[in-house]
Each structure stands twice: as C-alpha cells, then as structure tokens.
Motif scaffolding. Structure first.
Motif, PDB file in Angstrom:
ATOM      1  N   GLY A 131       0.892  -1.181  -0.071  1.00 19.63           N
ATOM      2  CA  GLY A 131       0.055   0.053   0.078  1.00 19.63           C
ATOM      3  C   GLY A 131       0.843   1.279  -0.039  1.00 19.63           C
ATOM      4  O   GLY A 131       2.046   1.157  -0.395  1.00 19.63           O
ATOM      5  N   THR A 132       0.370   2.510   0.519  1.00 19.06           N
ATOM      6  CA  THR A 132       0.870   3.788   0.453  1.00 19.06           C
ATOM      7  C   THR A 132       2.428   3.624   1.202  1.00 19.06           C
ATOM      8  O   THR A 132       3.056   4.363   0.580  1.00 19.06           O
ATOM      9  N   PRO A 133       2.185   3.014   2.306  1.00 23.33           N
ATOM     10  CA  PRO A 133       3.578   3.156   3.019  1.00 23.33           C
ATOM     11  C   PRO A 133       4.796   2.717   2.162  1.00 23.33           C
ATOM     12  O   PRO A 133       5.848   3.065   2.189  1.00 23.33           O
ATOM     13  N   GLU A 134       4.596   1.738   1.535  1.00 20.09           N
ATOM     14  CA  GLU A 134       5.767   1.070   0.550  1.00 20.09           C
ATOM     15  C   GLU A 134       5.894   1.633  -0.860  1.00 20.09           C
ATOM     16  O   GLU A 134       6.958   1.921  -1.388  1.00 20.09           O
ATOM     17  N   LEU A 135       4.465   2.146  -1.410  1.00 18.57           N
ATOM     18  CA  LEU A 135       4.524   2.779  -2.828  1.00 18.57           C
ATOM     19  C   LEU A 135       4.497   3.982  -2.871  1.00 18.57           C
ATOM     20  O   LEU A 135       4.432   4.699  -4.029  1.00 18.57           O
ATOM     21  N   GLY A 136       4.091   4.835  -1.900  1.00 15.56           N
ATOM     22  CA  GLY A 136       3.614   6.195  -1.811  1.00 15.56           C
ATOM     23  C   GLY A 136       4.626   7.000  -2.600  1.00 15.56           C
ATOM     24  O   GLY A 136       5.830   6.743  -2.234  1.00 15.56           O
ATOM     25  N   GLY A 152       8.193  15.122   2.492  1.00 16.97           N
ATOM     26  CA  GLY A 152       6.539  15.727   2.235  1.00 16.97           C
ATOM     27  C   GLY A 152       5.703  14.461   2.429  1.00 16.97           C
ATOM     28  O   GLY A 152       6.058  13.721   2.534  1.00 16.97           O
ATOM     29  N   PRO A 153       4.323  14.686   2.331  1.00 18.90           N
ATOM     30  CA  PRO A 153       3.354  13.820   2.554  1.00 18.90           C
ATOM     31  C   PRO A 153       3.374  12.853   1.340  1.00 18.90           C
ATOM     32  O   PRO A 153       4.052  13.317   0.044  1.00 18.90           O
ATOM     33  N   LEU A 154       2.971  11.797   1.588  1.00 17.51           N
ATOM     34  CA  LEU A 154       3.000  10.692   0.402  1.00 17.51           C
ATOM     35  C   LEU A 154       1.830  10.636  -0.481  1.00 17.51           C
ATOM     36  O   LEU A 154       0.466  10.640  -0.070  1.00 17.51           O
ATOM     37  N   LEU A 155       2.071  10.783  -1.776  1.00 17.11           N
ATOM     38  CA  LEU A 155       0.627  10.610  -2.555  1.00 17.11           C
ATOM     39  C   LEU A 155       0.337   9.220  -2.609  1.00 17.11           C
ATOM     40  O   LEU A 155       1.211   8.303  -2.924  1.00 17.11           O
ATOM     41  N   PRO A 156      -1.022   8.860  -2.348  1.00 17.50           N
ATOM     42  CA  PRO A 156      -1.305   7.573  -2.237  1.00 17.50           C
ATOM     43  C   PRO A 156      -1.234   6.500  -3.438  1.00 17.50           C
ATOM     44  O   PRO A 156      -1.740   7.041  -4.645  1.00 17.50           O
ATOM     45  N   VAL A 157      -0.572   5.487  -3.390  1.00 18.34           N
ATOM     46  CA  VAL A 157      -0.534   4.540  -4.489  1.00 18.34           C
ATOM     47  C   VAL A 157      -0.689   3.181  -3.877  1.00 18.34           C
ATOM     48  O   VAL A 157       0.064   2.767  -2.661  1.00 18.34           O
ATOM     49  N   ARG A 158      -1.563   2.234  -4.494  1.00 12.76           N
ATOM     50  CA  ARG A 158      -1.772   0.874  -3.678  1.00 12.76           C
ATOM     51  C   ARG A 158      -1.839   0.075  -4.852  1.00 12.76           C
ATOM     52  O   ARG A 158      -2.306   0.353  -6.357  1.00 12.76           O
ATOM     53  N   VAL A 159      -1.700  -1.236  -4.704  1.00 14.16           N
ATOM     54  CA  VAL A 159      -2.095  -2.387  -5.828  1.00 14.16           C
ATOM     55  C   VAL A 159      -3.645  -2.445  -5.720  1.00 14.16           C
ATOM     56  O   VAL A 159      -4.381  -2.707  -4.917  1.00 14.16           O
ATOM     57  N   LEU A 160      -3.897  -2.329  -7.067  1.00 18.60           N
ATOM     58  CA  LEU A 160      -5.661  -2.354  -7.329  1.00 18.60           C
ATOM     59  C   LEU A 160      -6.104  -3.816  -7.630  1.00 18.60           C
ATOM     60  O   LEU A 160      -6.933  -4.185  -7.217  1.00 18.60           O
ATOM     61  N   THR A 161      -4.928  -4.588  -8.620  1.00 20.08           N
ATOM     62  CA  THR A 161      -5.307  -5.756  -9.093  1.00 20.08           C
ATOM     63  C   THR A 161      -4.048  -6.369  -9.140  1.00 20.08           C
ATOM     64  O   THR A 161      -2.900  -5.811  -9.432  1.00 20.08           O
ATOM     65  N   ASP A 188      13.194 -17.338 -12.260  1.00 22.64           N
ATOM     66  CA  ASP A 188      12.500 -16.223 -13.008  1.00 22.64           C
ATOM     67  C   ASP A 188      11.299 -15.864 -12.837  1.00 22.64           C
ATOM     68  O   ASP A 188      10.293 -16.771 -13.205  1.00 22.64           O
ATOM     69  N   VAL A 189      10.998 -14.629 -12.339  1.00 23.58           N
ATOM     70  CA  VAL A 189       9.610 -14.415 -11.759  1.00 23.58           C
ATOM     71  C   VAL A 189       9.281 -13.168 -12.518  1.00 23.58           C
ATOM     72  O   VAL A 189       9.891 -12.316 -12.604  1.00 23.58           O
ATOM     73  N   THR A 190       7.785 -13.267 -12.981  1.00 26.05           N
ATOM     74  CA  THR A 190       7.180 -12.131 -13.581  1.00 26.05           C
ATOM     75  C   THR A 190       5.972 -11.935 -12.850  1.00 26.05           C
ATOM     76  O   THR A 190       4.999 -12.771 -12.860  1.00 26.05           O
ATOM     77  N   VAL A 191       5.592 -10.465 -12.651  1.00 27.51           N
ATOM     78  CA  VAL A 191       4.446 -10.475 -11.708  1.00 27.51           C
ATOM     79  C   VAL A 191       3.540  -9.192 -12.586  1.00 27.51           C
ATOM     80  O   VAL A 191       4.546  -7.872 -12.590  1.00 27.51           O
ATOM     81  N   ASP A 192       2.448  -9.274 -12.871  1.00 23.86           N
ATOM     82  CA  ASP A 192       1.851  -8.236 -13.604  1.00 23.86           C
ATOM     83  C   ASP A 192       0.648  -7.358 -12.498  1.00 23.86           C
ATOM     84  O   ASP A 192       0.218  -7.967 -11.646  1.00 23.86           O
ATOM     85  N   ILE A 193       0.754  -6.002 -12.534  1.00 26.10           N
ATOM     86  CA  ILE A 193       0.118  -5.651 -11.194  1.00 26.10           C
ATOM     87  C   ILE A 193      -0.633  -4.194 -11.945  1.00 26.10           C
ATOM     88  O   ILE A 193      -0.152  -3.281 -12.861  1.00 26.10           O
ATOM     89  N   THR A 194      -1.859  -3.973 -11.261  1.00 30.34           N
ATOM     90  CA  THR A 194      -2.527  -2.887 -11.663  1.00 30.34           C
ATOM     91  C   THR A 194      -2.461  -1.738 -10.610  1.00 30.34           C
ATOM     92  O   THR A 194      -2.822  -2.158  -9.298  1.00 30.34           O
ATOM     93  N   LEU A 195      -1.846  -0.676 -10.693  1.00 31.15           N
ATOM     94  CA  LEU A 195      -1.620   0.265  -9.406  1.00 31.15           C
ATOM     95  C   LEU A 195      -2.660   1.407  -9.364  1.00 31.15           C
ATOM     96  O   LEU A 195      -3.156   2.065 -10.507  1.00 31.15           O
ATOM     97  N   LEU A 196      -3.337   1.792  -8.419  1.00 30.35           N
ATOM     98  CA  LEU A 196      -4.127   2.891  -8.347  1.00 30.35           C
ATOM     99  C   LEU A 196      -3.564   4.206  -7.778  1.00 30.35           C
ATOM    100  O   LEU A 196      -2.802   4.007  -6.769  1.00 30.35           O
TER     101      LEU A 196
END
Length: 232
Positions: A131-136, A152-161, A188-196
């Motif tokens: 979530g935001t603490p790791e991705l903001g 400064g404050p973190l712009l929120p970013v989180r894993v959507l899917t 070998d690892v591949t991860v597909d992610i949609t971020l909000l």
C-alpha cells in the motif's frame, strides 16, 4: 387660521420596481458568470497539473513497485529455502562414471515445482498487501529539487489488482576457474500489477531473477550440462 404646508408623497410606480428588478437580475448573472469562469479556470489548472505531474507520478510508482516486488521475491526465496532446508542436492542430482567424473545433471522436477509453488504463494500474499507506506510517492519528489526528494506527504499508491505471477527455473553455467564450472539454478519471476494512483490507474510488469541454488562443479564440462531441463 394658518394653513400647514402640504407634503408631497411620492409613490413608487411600476417603472421603478422594474428598474430594481433588472438590477437584481444583472447581479445574479454576474455572479453566475464569475462562478463559471472560476470553475473553468480551476479545471484548466487541474488539467495542466495532471498533464505535467501524472507522468512523473506514474514513473515513480512503477519504480517503487518494482523495487518492492524485487525485495519481496528475494525475501520469499530466502525464507522458504531456510524454513524447508532446501539444498542444491535436493534439486539437482549429479551422475558420475566409474572414475567419478560428472557425466550428467538431472533436475528433481517434483521438488523444484513444490518449491516454486511455496515461493509464489508467499510472493502473492506480500504483494497483495502492498500500500501507500511502501509505494507512496513523496510530494517533494515532484518539485524537481534534490533537497526535497523523499520529503513531504505521500501521494497514495496501492495495488488495485494483482495478476497470477509466473515463475520458471533456468540454469546458468559460468567458468569458475581451471576445470571448474559454476552452476546456478535461477528462478525467473514475472508479476503483472495494476496500481491505483492519484488521477487513475497504471499497469506495470515486474521481472526479476533470483538464485535458489548454486554449486561449483569440478571436472570437465560435458555437453549434457547444457541440456539440463529446468522445471516449470
């Protein structure tokens, strides 16, 4: 008898009421025009801000999630190998001749597939909770001033899917010295992610490779080394 002076009484006629009515309507129109202009200006500023800032936020969010997933994969592999006490010999069997020379390598597909499943389950659990603490994205990073980077404050970013991660084993052989070969079993690892992110979503794919087993093979390198079939 003294007559009192007569006072004239002026009555408001229809014309004056009409003029007052037109005055109120004009004020309302001006108020509406001011509101429309204000909203239009605000939308224009938001659009300009989004056009200049969104690409930066998108790139930073992708970098953040790539770093986070890479750390997660490394930790998942390290923890799983330690908990299950997996060694090189559990995944690869060396075949030798009567003189003790290595003639072939055989992969233990059952053990390697089980290990891959355990690692993938750990990765999915950790990535899905990002979530935001790791991705903001720190607001200071958008100013362009290095002194404000990370502040400064973190712009929120989180894993959507989170898509189903893909993983496959591969083998890497490198020269380790005279008559020695370094063999690594890689995952070998591949991860597909949609971020909000603020203003919308962004799709990203993270590819990373981590070593799960390694050893130094002593002796002549036969061609069968290069024919070792990876699991998965």
């Amino acid at each position: 008898m003294t007559r009192r002076p007569m006072r004239r009484v002026w009555l408001r006629g229809p014309g004056r009421r009409a003029r007052n009515g037109r005055g109120l309507s004009g004020g309302a129109v001006q108020l509406m025009l001011s509101a429309v202009l204000g909203i239009g200006l605000a939308l224009a500023l938001i659009r300009a801000f989004d056009g200049s800032v969104r690409p930066t936020v998108t790139e930073m969010a992708r970098t953040q999630v790539s770093n986070a997933v890479t750390r997660i994969v490394d930790t998942a592999v390290t923890d799983t190998l330690a908990e299950e006490a997996i060694a090189y010999s559990d995944m690869v069997t060396l075949q030798t001749d009567s003189a003790g020379r290595i003639t072939a390598l055989t992969s233990n597909s059952t053990e390697m597939n089980r290990l891959r499943t355990d690692i993938m389950n750990d990765i999915v659990s950790q990535v899905d909770s990002l979530g935001t603490p790791e991705l903001g994205v720190p607001l200071g990073n958008l100013t362009g001033f290095s002194s404000l980077s990370g502040k400064g404050p973190l712009l929120p970013v989180r894993v959507l899917t989170l898509g189903t991660p893909e993983a496959a084993f591969s083998n890497v052989f490198t020269d380790a010295g005279i008559n020695q070969t370094y063999h690594r079993v890689m995952l070998d690892v591949t991860v597909d992610i949609t971020l909000l992110i603020p203003g919308g979503t962004v799709n990203t794919s993270v590819n990373t490779q981590v070593c799960v087993a390694e050893t130094v093979l002593v002796g002549e390198v036969p061609q069968t080394y290069l024919q070792l079939t990876p699991a998965g």
